[in-house]
Design an enzyme around this catalytic site. Structure first.
Site, short mmCIF file in Angstrom:
data_model
loop_
_atom_site.label_atom_id
_atom_site.label_comp_id
_atom_site.label_asym_id
_atom_site.label_seq_id
_atom_site.Cartn_x
_atom_site.Cartn_y
_atom_site.Cartn_z
N LYS A 171 10.67 -46.75 93.82
CA LYS A 171 11.96 -46.87 93.16
C LYS A 171 13.03 -46.03 93.88
O LYS A 171 14.17 -46.47 94.08
CB LYS A 171 11.86 -46.43 91.70
CG LYS A 171 13.17 -46.50 90.92
CD LYS A 171 13.73 -47.92 90.86
CE LYS A 171 15.09 -47.99 90.19
NZ LYS A 171 15.04 -47.77 88.75
N LYS A 246 22.37 -40.20 90.50
CA LYS A 246 21.12 -39.50 90.18
C LYS A 246 19.99 -39.96 91.10
O LYS A 246 19.24 -39.15 91.66
CB LYS A 246 20.73 -39.75 88.73
CG LYS A 246 19.45 -39.03 88.29
CD LYS A 246 18.78 -39.70 87.11
CE LYS A 246 18.05 -40.96 87.53
NZ LYS A 246 17.19 -41.53 86.45
#
Length: 299
Positions: A171, A246
């Site tokens: 990811k 983030k």
């Protein structure tokens, strides 16, 4: 039918739960925002009054929250999930968090004889709503097999990426690439416009040429070029820019840990920091198109 416990009822969690209910699963839900629980109970979910209650009633528990700290608190705090999960239950974290935290949670789960998978997703809110998410799964094969019916109710592609932590690794790399490619598409559309090219014509050409990529053809940042994308609704998310930042920071820290060079990842992080710091963190990450087109970046 397997009973599911779901923690985190936000932009992603809400539609994921909707699809679990649609598939016939019994779902207990918990969130720190009471109104989010109320919304899901109206759709047929069962409210859990605590993390402990949710853990005791469910066979498979899923979390979908924003940060590694939040996942740690949900799982390891006093009266958290892990203090109530019995051996043999399965815990699936669909959050996008740092690999260090993920590995630490796997260690604790192993000690308690709890199955655990790190299974972050790709596809955004639209994918969650349509049950077309891609799950990148890290963990033991036996747990991946057990989770298949649940994950298939929420997504169209489930990939066992490897041992514990591999899902988060996939990811992080994927979203770094997404952030880089989105900036490239924004720069191309901005330049095309300034050179007098019609945006629709440029899309027609580039989407069928070597510049084609997902950020262009499925999530075009230029407004009114394709249907059903955040750029057509004032860049309302979608996938918030602060969440992209983030994930880019996660990639930066991961790269530092293994001494990997990510010069474009670093540049993308700097650009999204500028974009978020100007007050656009709650907008979709494709909204960086206006930031670039307006030449508001100060070096």
């Amino acid at each position: 039918m397997t009973t599911i416990g779901f923690v985190g009822l936000g932009h992603m969690g809400n539609p994921m739960i909707h699809n679990l209910l649609k598939a016939g699963f019994k779902v207990y839900v918990y969130d720190v925002v009471p109104s989010a629980i109320t919304t899901m109970t109206k759709e047929g979910a069962i409210a859990a009054n605590s993390l402990g209650s949710l853990a005791e009633n469910a066979e498979i528990i899923i979390t979908s929250v924003q940060t590694g700290q939040q996942v740690t608190e949900v799982c390891l705090q006093h009266d958290g999930l892990f203090s109530h999960l019995k051996p043999g239950k399965l815990y699936i974290d669909c959050s996008s968090i740092d690999i260090t935290t993920t590995h630490a949670l796997h260690v604790e789960a192993d000690k308690l004889r709890i199955g655990m998978l790190d299974a972050p997703v790709s596809g955004g809110v639209a994918g969650a709503q349509a049950a077309t998410l891609t799950f990148m799964v890290g963990g033991h094969a036996i747990d991946v097999e057990r989770a298949q019916p649940v994950l298939k109710a929420m997504g169209k592609k489930i990939v066992h990426a490897g041992p514990p932590g591999s899902g988060q690794a996939a990811k992080i790399c994927n979203n770094m690439l997404l952030g880089i490619s989105m900036i490239g598409v924004c720069e191309a559309f901005s330049l095309a416009e300034k050179l007098g090219l019609d945006q629709q014509k440029f899309f027609e050409i580039s989407s069928n040429a070597s510049g084609q990529c997902w950020s262009m053809t499925s999530y075009c940042p230029a407004p009114n070029v394709i249907d059903n994308v955040p750029s057509n609704r004032g860049y309302q998310p979608g996938f918030m820019a602060k969440m992209m930042l983030k994930d880019l920071r996660l990639a930066h820290h991961a790269a530092e840990a293994v001494d990997a060079a990510i010069p474009l990842g670093a540049a993308a992080t700097e650009l999204y920091e500028l974009y978020v710091n100007q007050g656009s963190g709650e907008l979709d990450f494709s909204g960086i198109f206006n930031f670039i087109a307006n030449k508001s970046i100060q070096k």
